[in-house]
Design an enzyme around this catalytic site. Structure first.
Site, mmCIF file in Angstrom:
data_model
loop_
_atom_site.group_PDB
_atom_site.id
_atom_site.type_symbol
_atom_site.label_atom_id
_atom_site.label_comp_id
_atom_site.label_asym_id
_atom_site.label_seq_id
_atom_site.Cartn_x
_atom_site.Cartn_y
_atom_site.Cartn_z
ATOM 1 N N HIS A 1 -14.244 -2.943 9.008
ATOM 2 C CA HIS A 1 -14.171 -3.823 7.834
ATOM 3 C C HIS A 1 -12.775 -4.435 7.702
ATOM 4 O O HIS A 1 -12.612 -5.611 7.427
ATOM 5 C CB HIS A 1 -14.549 -3.019 6.591
ATOM 6 C CG HIS A 1 -13.847 -1.687 6.477
ATOM 7 N ND1 HIS A 1 -13.704 -0.833 7.536
ATOM 8 C CD2 HIS A 1 -13.215 -1.082 5.430
ATOM 9 C CE1 HIS A 1 -13.031 0.244 7.151
ATOM 10 N NE2 HIS A 1 -12.726 0.116 5.886
ATOM 11 N N LYS B 1 -11.757 1.349 16.863
ATOM 12 C CA LYS B 1 -12.133 1.097 15.464
ATOM 13 C C LYS B 1 -11.856 -0.359 15.077
ATOM 14 O O LYS B 1 -12.646 -0.987 14.370
ATOM 15 C CB LYS B 1 -11.398 2.073 14.536
ATOM 16 C CG LYS B 1 -11.785 1.909 13.069
ATOM 17 C CD LYS B 1 -11.120 2.931 12.148
ATOM 18 C CE LYS B 1 -11.302 2.519 10.696
ATOM 19 N NZ LYS B 1 -10.587 3.360 9.742
ATOM 20 N N GLY C 1 -2.880 5.874 5.985
ATOM 21 C CA GLY C 1 -3.871 5.430 6.971
ATOM 22 C C GLY C 1 -3.991 3.913 7.003
ATOM 23 O O GLY C 1 -4.044 3.292 8.069
ATOM 24 N N LYS C 2 -4.009 3.303 5.809
ATOM 25 C CA LYS C 2 -4.110 1.837 5.745
ATOM 26 C C LYS C 2 -2.845 1.168 6.268
ATOM 27 O O LYS C 2 -2.909 0.157 6.969
ATOM 28 C CB LYS C 2 -4.256 1.392 4.288
ATOM 29 C CG LYS C 2 -5.594 1.617 3.688
ATOM 30 C CD LYS C 2 -5.564 0.926 2.332
ATOM 31 C CE LYS C 2 -6.708 1.308 1.469
ATOM 32 N NZ LYS C 2 -6.604 0.718 0.145
ATOM 33 N N PHE D 1 -8.880 8.383 9.099
ATOM 34 C CA PHE D 1 -8.423 8.860 7.798
ATOM 35 C C PHE D 1 -9.597 8.715 6.825
ATOM 36 O O PHE D 1 -10.646 8.166 7.159
ATOM 37 C CB PHE D 1 -7.185 8.068 7.313
ATOM 38 C CG PHE D 1 -7.466 6.628 6.955
ATOM 39 C CD1 PHE D 1 -7.524 5.655 7.938
ATOM 40 C CD2 PHE D 1 -7.670 6.242 5.630
ATOM 41 C CE1 PHE D 1 -7.777 4.322 7.610
ATOM 42 C CE2 PHE D 1 -7.914 4.919 5.291
ATOM 43 C CZ PHE D 1 -7.974 3.954 6.293
ATOM 44 N N SER E 1 0.831 -1.204 0.000
ATOM 45 C CA SER E 1 0.000 0.000 0.000
ATOM 46 C C SER E 1 0.867 1.255 0.000
ATOM 47 O O SER E 1 2.000 1.243 0.496
ATOM 48 C CB SER E 1 -0.904 0.007 1.232
ATOM 49 O OG SER E 1 -1.710 1.170 1.232
ATOM 50 N N HIS E 2 0.272 2.327 -0.547
ATOM 51 C CA HIS E 2 0.898 3.644 -0.496
ATOM 52 C C HIS E 2 0.036 4.594 0.333
ATOM 53 O O HIS E 2 0.290 5.794 0.382
ATOM 54 C CB HIS E 2 1.051 4.214 -1.918
ATOM 55 C CG HIS E 2 2.098 3.517 -2.737
ATOM 56 N ND1 HIS E 2 1.902 2.269 -3.264
ATOM 57 C CD2 HIS E 2 3.363 3.882 -3.074
ATOM 58 C CE1 HIS E 2 2.999 1.903 -3.919
ATOM 59 N NE2 HIS E 2 3.885 2.865 -3.810
ATOM 60 N N ASP F 1 -7.905 -3.547 -0.551
ATOM 61 C CA ASP F 1 -8.685 -2.672 -1.410
ATOM 62 C C ASP F 1 -10.000 -2.461 -0.701
ATOM 63 O O ASP F 1 -10.638 -3.419 -0.246
ATOM 64 C CB ASP F 1 -8.911 -3.246 -2.807
ATOM 65 C CG ASP F 1 -9.315 -2.128 -3.759
ATOM 66 O OD1 ASP F 1 -8.475 -1.242 -4.020
ATOM 67 O OD2 ASP F 1 -10.466 -2.101 -4.210
ATOM 68 N N GLU G 1 -1.711 0.488 -11.515
ATOM 69 C CA GLU G 1 -3.008 1.052 -11.858
ATOM 70 C C GLU G 1 -4.105 0.078 -11.422
ATOM 71 O O GLU G 1 -3.992 -1.128 -11.668
ATOM 72 C CB GLU G 1 -3.071 1.240 -13.377
ATOM 73 C CG GLU G 1 -3.810 2.501 -13.742
ATOM 74 C CD GLU G 1 -3.984 2.599 -15.245
ATOM 75 O OE1 GLU G 1 -5.125 2.831 -15.669
ATOM 76 O OE2 GLU G 1 -2.988 2.399 -15.958
HETATM 77 P P1 IMP Z 1 -8.235 2.017 -2.431
HETATM 78 O O1 IMP Z 1 -8.535 0.746 -1.697
HETATM 79 O O2 IMP Z 1 -6.803 2.415 -2.271
HETATM 80 O O3 IMP Z 1 -8.709 2.004 -3.832
HETATM 81 O O4 IMP Z 1 -9.024 3.197 -1.733
HETATM 82 C C1 IMP Z 1 -9.906 3.011 -0.697
HETATM 83 C C2 IMP Z 1 -10.604 4.306 -0.367
HETATM 84 O O5 IMP Z 1 -11.559 4.072 0.650
HETATM 85 C C3 IMP Z 1 -9.664 5.370 0.157
HETATM 86 O O6 IMP Z 1 -10.040 6.587 -0.410
HETATM 87 C C4 IMP Z 1 -9.895 5.398 1.638
HETATM 88 O O7 IMP Z 1 -9.777 6.663 2.175
HETATM 89 C C5 IMP Z 1 -11.306 4.860 1.789
HETATM 90 N N1 IMP Z 1 -11.305 3.986 2.953
HETATM 91 C C6 IMP Z 1 -10.994 2.674 2.979
HETATM 92 N N2 IMP Z 1 -10.986 2.216 4.231
HETATM 93 C C7 IMP Z 1 -11.281 3.271 5.012
HETATM 94 C C8 IMP Z 1 -11.391 3.409 6.412
HETATM 95 O O8 IMP Z 1 -11.156 2.499 7.216
HETATM 96 N N3 IMP Z 1 -11.722 4.648 6.811
HETATM 97 C C9 IMP Z 1 -11.947 5.677 5.985
HETATM 98 N N4 IMP Z 1 -11.829 5.614 4.676
HETATM 99 C C10 IMP Z 1 -11.508 4.393 4.194
#
Ligand code: IMP
Length: 214
Positions: free
Chosen positions: A199, A186, A17-18, A163, A13-14, A74, A45
Protein backbone atom coordinates in the site's frame (compact mmCIF):
# COMPACT_ATOMS: atom_id res chain seq x y z
CA UNK A 1 -0.74 19.91 -8.47
CA UNK A 2 2.35 21.39 -6.91
CA UNK A 3 5.78 19.93 -7.72
CA UNK A 4 8.42 19.40 -5.08
CA UNK A 5 11.35 21.67 -5.87
CA UNK A 6 13.60 21.01 -2.90
CA UNK A 7 15.76 17.97 -2.16
CA UNK A 8 15.38 18.28 1.60
CA UNK A 9 12.20 17.05 3.26
CA UNK A 10 10.98 15.93 6.66
CA UNK A 11 9.43 12.49 7.07
CA UNK A 12 6.53 13.35 9.37
CA UNK A 13 6.50 10.18 11.44
CA UNK A 14 7.51 8.76 14.80
CA UNK A 15 6.96 5.15 13.69
CA UNK A 16 10.30 3.39 13.12
CA UNK A 17 8.89 0.87 10.61
CA UNK A 18 7.31 3.57 8.45
CA UNK A 19 10.35 5.86 8.63
CA UNK A 20 12.57 3.01 7.39
CA UNK A 21 10.22 2.15 4.51
CA UNK A 22 9.78 5.78 3.42
CA UNK A 23 13.56 6.28 3.57
CA UNK A 24 13.98 3.23 1.30
CA UNK A 25 11.33 4.51 -1.11
CA UNK A 26 12.75 8.05 -1.45
CA UNK A 27 16.39 6.93 -1.33
CA UNK A 28 16.72 6.45 -5.11
CA UNK A 29 15.49 10.03 -5.71
CA UNK A 30 18.45 11.62 -3.91
CA UNK A 31 16.56 13.26 -1.06
CA UNK A 32 18.01 14.15 2.24
CA UNK A 33 15.29 13.32 4.73
CA UNK A 34 15.13 13.71 8.48
CA UNK A 35 12.25 12.34 10.51
CA UNK A 36 9.98 14.14 12.96
CA UNK A 37 11.20 11.61 15.56
CA UNK A 38 14.85 12.59 14.96
CA UNK A 39 13.97 16.29 15.08
CA UNK A 40 12.07 15.67 18.33
CA UNK A 41 8.86 17.24 17.04
CA UNK A 42 5.85 16.61 19.22
CA UNK A 43 3.48 13.96 17.84
CA UNK A 44 0.22 15.72 16.90
CA UNK A 45 -3.04 14.17 18.06
CA UNK A 46 -4.72 12.24 15.23
CA UNK A 47 -8.21 13.64 15.60
CA UNK A 48 -9.40 12.89 12.05
CA UNK A 49 -11.85 10.16 11.09
CA UNK A 50 -10.23 9.40 7.70
CA UNK A 51 -6.71 8.41 6.65
CA UNK A 52 -6.59 11.61 4.55
CA UNK A 53 -7.40 13.88 7.50
CA UNK A 54 -4.85 12.25 9.80
CA UNK A 55 -2.14 12.25 7.12
CA UNK A 56 -2.70 15.99 6.59
CA UNK A 57 -2.60 16.71 10.35
CA UNK A 58 0.79 14.99 10.64
CA UNK A 59 2.37 16.46 7.50
CA UNK A 60 1.21 20.02 8.27
CA UNK A 61 2.52 19.82 11.85
CA UNK A 62 6.01 18.84 10.62
CA UNK A 63 6.02 21.31 7.70
CA UNK A 64 5.12 24.18 10.03
CA UNK A 65 7.61 23.11 12.71
CA UNK A 66 10.50 22.71 10.24
CA UNK A 67 9.80 25.27 7.51
CA UNK A 68 10.37 22.44 5.00
CA UNK A 69 8.03 20.28 2.91
CA UNK A 70 6.99 17.24 4.97
CA UNK A 71 5.78 13.81 3.91
CA UNK A 72 3.52 11.82 6.23
CA UNK A 73 1.84 8.43 6.04
CA UNK A 74 -1.44 7.48 7.67
CA UNK A 75 -2.23 3.86 7.23
CA UNK A 76 -4.14 0.90 8.54
CA UNK A 77 -5.59 -2.54 8.07
CA UNK A 78 -9.23 -2.85 6.97
CA UNK A 79 -10.83 -6.26 7.48
CA UNK A 80 -14.00 -6.70 5.40
CA UNK A 81 -15.80 -9.02 7.85
CA UNK A 82 -15.15 -6.52 10.67
CA UNK A 83 -16.79 -3.67 8.76
CA UNK A 84 -13.41 -2.18 7.83
CA UNK A 85 -11.99 -2.28 11.38
CA UNK A 86 -9.47 -1.56 12.74
CA UNK A 87 -9.11 0.99 9.89
CA UNK A 88 -8.04 4.44 11.08
CA UNK A 89 -7.79 2.95 14.58
CA UNK A 90 -5.20 0.33 13.60
CA UNK A 91 -2.49 1.87 15.81
CA UNK A 92 -4.96 2.27 18.72
CA UNK A 93 -5.68 -1.46 18.76
CA UNK A 94 -2.02 -1.97 19.74
CA UNK A 95 -2.09 0.51 22.63
CA UNK A 96 -1.57 -0.72 26.16
CA UNK A 97 -2.78 1.20 29.20
CA UNK A 98 0.74 2.51 29.88
CA UNK A 99 0.82 4.03 26.38
CA UNK A 100 3.24 1.45 24.90
CA UNK A 101 2.31 -0.52 21.78
CA UNK A 102 1.99 -4.28 21.56
CA UNK A 103 1.38 -5.61 18.07
CA UNK A 104 1.18 -9.26 19.13
CA UNK A 105 -1.82 -8.21 21.25
CA UNK A 106 -3.25 -6.14 18.38
CA UNK A 107 -2.98 -9.08 15.93
CA UNK A 108 -4.69 -11.30 18.50
CA UNK A 109 -7.56 -8.80 18.75
CA UNK A 110 -8.10 -9.07 14.99
CA UNK A 111 -7.95 -12.87 15.12
CA UNK A 112 -10.31 -13.05 18.13
CA UNK A 113 -12.82 -10.81 16.38
CA UNK A 114 -12.74 -13.14 13.34
CA UNK A 115 -12.96 -16.27 15.54
CA UNK A 116 -16.00 -14.86 17.36
CA UNK A 117 -17.72 -14.79 14.00
CA UNK A 118 -16.39 -18.32 13.18
CA UNK A 119 -14.60 -17.00 10.11
CA UNK A 120 -11.81 -19.45 9.34
CA UNK A 121 -11.83 -19.80 5.53
CA UNK A 122 -9.50 -17.53 3.56
CA UNK A 123 -12.41 -16.16 1.49
CA UNK A 124 -14.08 -15.00 4.74
CA UNK A 125 -10.95 -13.17 5.91
CA UNK A 126 -10.34 -10.70 3.10
CA UNK A 127 -8.66 -7.43 4.04
CA UNK A 128 -6.67 -4.55 2.64
CA UNK A 129 -3.86 -2.35 3.83
CA UNK A 130 -4.38 1.33 3.05
CA UNK A 131 -1.75 4.06 3.05
CA UNK A 132 -2.40 7.74 2.46
CA UNK A 133 0.71 9.84 1.99
CA UNK A 134 0.44 13.59 2.43
CA UNK A 135 3.02 16.06 1.22
CA UNK A 136 2.53 19.41 2.99
CA UNK A 137 4.32 22.72 2.57
CA UNK A 138 4.88 25.28 5.34
CA UNK A 139 2.33 27.60 3.64
CA UNK A 140 -0.40 25.03 4.27
CA UNK A 141 -0.68 23.52 0.75
CA UNK A 142 -1.19 19.73 0.75
CA UNK A 143 -1.20 16.94 -1.83
CA UNK A 144 -2.63 13.49 -0.96
CA UNK A 145 -1.86 10.07 -2.46
CA UNK A 146 -3.67 6.82 -1.62
CA UNK A 147 -2.42 3.26 -2.13
CA UNK A 148 -4.16 -0.03 -1.26
CA UNK A 149 -3.24 -3.71 -1.40
CA UNK A 150 -5.77 -6.53 -1.15
CA UNK A 151 -5.08 -9.73 0.77
CA UNK A 152 -6.22 -12.03 3.56
CA UNK A 153 -5.68 -12.24 7.31
CA UNK A 154 -3.80 -15.43 8.22
CA UNK A 155 -3.24 -17.10 11.60
CA UNK A 156 -0.83 -17.77 13.24
CA UNK A 157 1.40 -14.76 12.50
CA UNK A 158 4.32 -15.56 10.17
CA UNK A 159 7.67 -13.82 9.73
CA UNK A 160 9.77 -11.33 11.60
CA UNK A 161 10.94 -9.07 8.81
CA UNK A 162 8.32 -6.34 8.84
CA UNK A 163 6.56 -4.32 11.50
CA UNK A 164 3.07 -3.82 12.90
CA UNK A 165 0.51 -6.23 11.44
CA UNK A 166 2.79 -7.54 8.66
CA UNK A 167 2.91 -11.12 10.04
CA UNK A 168 -0.87 -11.68 9.57
CA UNK A 169 -1.30 -10.07 6.14
CA UNK A 170 -0.85 -12.19 3.01
CA UNK A 171 -1.25 -10.16 -0.20
CA UNK A 172 -3.29 -11.78 -2.97
CA UNK A 173 -1.15 -13.76 -5.42
CA UNK A 174 1.58 -14.51 -2.87
CA UNK A 175 2.19 -17.45 -0.51
CA UNK A 176 4.10 -15.37 2.02
CA UNK A 177 2.98 -12.72 4.48
CA UNK A 178 4.46 -9.21 4.48
CA UNK A 179 6.30 -10.34 7.63
CA UNK A 180 8.13 -13.01 5.63
CA UNK A 181 9.12 -10.68 2.78
CA UNK A 182 12.30 -8.67 2.40
CA UNK A 183 11.79 -4.92 2.04
CA UNK A 184 12.35 -5.17 -1.70
CA UNK A 185 9.69 -7.88 -2.00
CA UNK A 186 7.19 -5.90 0.10
CA UNK A 187 7.73 -2.76 -1.99
CA UNK A 188 7.25 -4.93 -5.11
CA UNK A 189 10.70 -4.12 -6.43
CA UNK A 190 12.10 -7.65 -6.52
CA UNK A 191 9.86 -8.91 -9.30
CA UNK A 192 9.32 -5.56 -10.94
CA UNK A 193 5.63 -5.17 -10.05
CA UNK A 194 4.39 -2.49 -12.46
CA UNK A 195 2.07 -1.09 -9.76
CA UNK A 196 4.45 -1.68 -6.82
CA UNK A 197 3.11 -4.11 -4.16
CA UNK A 198 2.61 -2.66 -0.70
CA UNK A 199 0.00 0.00 0.00
CA UNK A 200 2.81 2.41 0.92
CA UNK A 201 4.85 1.71 -2.24
CA UNK A 202 1.68 2.16 -4.37
CA UNK A 203 0.88 5.51 -2.74
CA UNK A 204 4.52 6.51 -3.11
CA UNK A 205 4.42 5.74 -6.84
CA UNK A 206 1.55 8.23 -7.20
CA UNK A 207 3.49 10.82 -5.19
CA UNK A 208 6.47 10.39 -7.56
CA UNK A 209 4.27 10.65 -10.68
CA UNK A 210 2.56 13.81 -9.38
CA UNK A 211 5.19 15.74 -7.45
CA UNK A 212 8.57 14.61 -8.78
CA UNK A 213 8.28 13.72 -12.46
CA UNK A 214 8.31 16.57 -14.98
P1 IMP B 1 -0.92 5.45 12.01
O1 IMP B 1 -0.91 5.65 10.52
O2 IMP B 1 0.34 5.96 12.64
O3 IMP B 1 -2.16 5.94 12.65
O4 IMP B 1 -0.87 3.90 12.30
C1 IMP B 1 -0.92 2.94 11.32
C2 IMP B 1 -1.02 1.56 11.94
O5 IMP B 1 -1.15 0.60 10.91
C3 IMP B 1 0.21 1.19 12.74
O6 IMP B 1 -0.22 0.53 13.89
C4 IMP B 1 0.97 0.24 11.86
O7 IMP B 1 1.62 -0.75 12.57
C5 IMP B 1 -0.10 -0.34 10.95
N1 IMP B 1 0.48 -0.44 9.62
C6 IMP B 1 0.50 0.53 8.68
N2 IMP B 1 1.21 0.14 7.62
C7 IMP B 1 1.66 -1.10 7.92
C8 IMP B 1 2.48 -2.00 7.20
O8 IMP B 1 3.00 -1.74 6.11
N3 IMP B 1 2.70 -3.16 7.85
C9 IMP B 1 2.19 -3.47 9.04
N4 IMP B 1 1.44 -2.66 9.76
C10 IMP B 1 1.17 -1.47 9.18
Amino acid sequence: MRKLDTKTIVVASHNGGKIREIAELIGPFGFSARSAAELQFEEPEETGTTFEQNAAIKALASAKASGLPALSDDSGLMVDALGGAPGVYTANWAEREDGSRDFQMAMEKVENALQEKHLTRADQRTARFVSVLCLAWPDGHTELFRGEVEGTVVWPPRGEKGFGYDPIFKPNGYDTTFGEMSSDEKHGWSRGEPEALSHRARAFKRFVETCLEA
